[in-house]
Design an enzyme around this catalytic site. Structure first.
Site, short mmCIF file in Angstrom:
data_model
loop_
_atom_site.label_atom_id
_atom_site.label_comp_id
_atom_site.label_asym_id
_atom_site.label_seq_id
_atom_site.Cartn_x
_atom_site.Cartn_y
_atom_site.Cartn_z
N THR A 184 1.00 -1.23 -0.08
CA THR A 184 -0.22 0.00 -0.52
C THR A 184 0.69 1.14 -0.14
O THR A 184 2.14 1.30 0.69
CB THR A 184 -0.91 0.28 1.37
OG1 THR A 184 -1.63 -1.11 1.25
CG2 THR A 184 -1.45 1.49 1.89
N GLY A 214 -10.24 -3.96 0.87
CA GLY A 214 -9.66 -3.14 2.31
C GLY A 214 -9.62 -2.71 3.09
O GLY A 214 -10.97 -2.27 2.24
N ASP A 215 -9.33 -2.13 4.02
CA ASP A 215 -9.38 -0.70 4.73
C ASP A 215 -8.66 0.58 3.69
O ASP A 215 -9.29 1.79 3.92
CB ASP A 215 -8.30 -0.62 5.82
CG ASP A 215 -7.14 -0.48 5.43
OD1 ASP A 215 -6.56 -1.46 4.79
OD2 ASP A 215 -5.98 -0.17 6.08
N GLY A 236 -1.34 -2.47 6.27
CA GLY A 236 -0.70 -3.30 6.88
C GLY A 236 -2.89 -4.16 6.95
O GLY A 236 -3.20 -4.48 5.99
N THR A 237 -3.35 -5.39 7.62
CA THR A 237 -3.87 -5.82 7.26
C THR A 237 -5.09 -5.85 7.17
O THR A 237 -5.72 -4.86 8.47
CB THR A 237 -3.76 -7.20 9.21
OG1 THR A 237 -2.64 -7.49 9.31
CG2 THR A 237 -4.46 -8.75 8.48
N GLY A 238 -5.72 -5.31 6.58
CA GLY A 238 -6.81 -4.24 6.30
C GLY A 238 -8.04 -4.48 6.76
O GLY A 238 -8.07 -3.75 8.18
N1 ASP Z 1 -3.96 -2.50 4.26
C1 ASP Z 1 -3.93 -2.92 2.65
C2 ASP Z 1 -5.59 -3.86 2.26
O1 ASP Z 1 -5.39 -4.72 3.51
C3 ASP Z 1 -2.78 -3.65 2.65
C4 ASP Z 1 -1.38 -3.31 3.08
O2 ASP Z 1 -1.55 -2.59 3.11
O3 ASP Z 1 -0.11 -3.51 2.64
O4 ASP Z 1 -5.89 -3.95 1.45
#
Ligand code: ASP
Length: 321
Positions: A184, A214-215, A236-238
């Site tokens: 991201t 995702g987020d 991060g972990t969306g």
């Molecule tokens: N946050 C992003 C998503 O979950 C992924 C990332 O930040 O790598 O789509």
């Protein structure tokens, strides 16, 4: 509400190219650092030239989308079917206008489309076919989906599929529940009028299920801006960032509880951990404080504080000048 007079000493800026755990000896690190510095320097020049926070953040993310070293636009990760599905969002802290798009694969710059949603439609969020059609109707540049695909991402997908993992960007080795690197890109800015803005763009997760969102494009989760609190862009972990309502929770702690930016960010990242996620964010608050916290082992980042110096770092402890 009247805007304060222009004062360049108010300018702040930060961008990120993803949080995570880059494998040791990763050969692309110098190129990534150079790209972060180059793009932050260009955004700073725009802000000093009188650009709005919104223009500077949007432009920085557009440049990051065009850089194949990061998980957005060209070089985005691939879903289970080997396709790109791109998400992006922008938000203007002055009046909370915002725009977001999800699951687009033919729009050259998803962040530009998000901006167009904000400025040229009465809506805030478009997805898939409707978003593609809007891009065509508004005359935005469109490309074939293959335009975004790089050999490195194809290899990453094959590796993820061999291990049955759904992985995060820069991840050569681990599934998303361990020390995998994330991806991201995002930018936050405070302009000479003290307005805040945030922009974020991503390809999401390698080997994600088609249609997964995702987020990043979820306003109040991975992207948020309000002049009364802060502008923030996450990586991060969306799923965990959505569950914790990261961006709006940060706003609430600052605007409603009077917390300072660092404490609000730390608490928000704790909530992400509570929901089994990791990652980081870049944020600038209404007082001009910049924060770049992460719970992963590293986060690609560049930032400019009151002294006007562009700093670049990847690991903890601000490892770069
Ligand atoms: N946050 C992003 C998503 O979950 C992924 C990332 O930040 O790598 O789509």
């Amino acid at each position: 509400m009247t805007s304060p007079a222009q004062d360049p000493s108010r300018i702040r800026f930060a961008l990120h190219g993803g949080a995570g755990d880059p494998p040791p000896g990763n050969g692309a690190q110098p190129e990534r650092r150079d790209a972060l510095r180059r793009i932050a320097t260009e955004a700073l020049a725009l802000l000093r030239g009188g650009a709005s926070a919104l223009d500077a953040a949007t432009r920085a993310v557009e440049l990051l989308e065009d850089c194949p070293l990061f998980n957005a636009g060209v070089g985005a990760v691939l879903n289970r079917d080997g396709q790109v599905e791109l998400d992006a969002a922008v938000m203007d802290g002055a009046d909370r206008r915002c725009g977001a798009v999800t699951c687009v694969s033919r729009v050259r710059s998803p962040v530009r489309l998000a901006r167009a949603v904000m400025e040229r439609t009465p809506h805030v969020f478009f997805g898939g076919g409707g978003a593609e059609r809007l891009a065509a109707e508004l005359g935005l540049e469109r490309v074939e989906p293959g335009f975004f695909v790089t050999e490195e991402r194809l290899q990453q997908l094959r590796a993820a599929q061999r291990s049955g993992a759904i992985t995060l960007d820069h991840d050569d080795h681990a599934p998303c529940d361990d020390d995998a690197p994330f991806g991201t890109v995002g930018a936050v800015a405070r302009d000479a009028w003290a307005h805040l803005a945030a922009a974020t763009s991503t390809g999401g997760l390698t080997n994600k299920l088609p249609g997964r969102v995702g987020d990043t494009p979820v306003i109040g989760a991975g992207t948020f801006a309000d002049d009364h609190s802060a502008a923030v862009s996450c990586t991060g972990t969306g799923e965990a960032f959505i569950r914790s309502g990261f961006g709006h929770a940060l706003h609430a702690r600052i605007a409603w509880c009077g917390w300072d930016l660092e404490r609000a960010c730390a608490e928000a990242l704790e909530a992400v951990a509570h929901y089994h996620g990791r990652g980081g964010c870049i944020a600038v608050d209404h007082r001009g404080k910049v924060a770049l916290p992460f719970s992963s082992r590293s986060m690609y980042r560049a930032w400019v504080e009151a002294d006007g110096v562009v700093r670049v770092a990847i690991g903890p402890g601000g490892d770069g000048g």
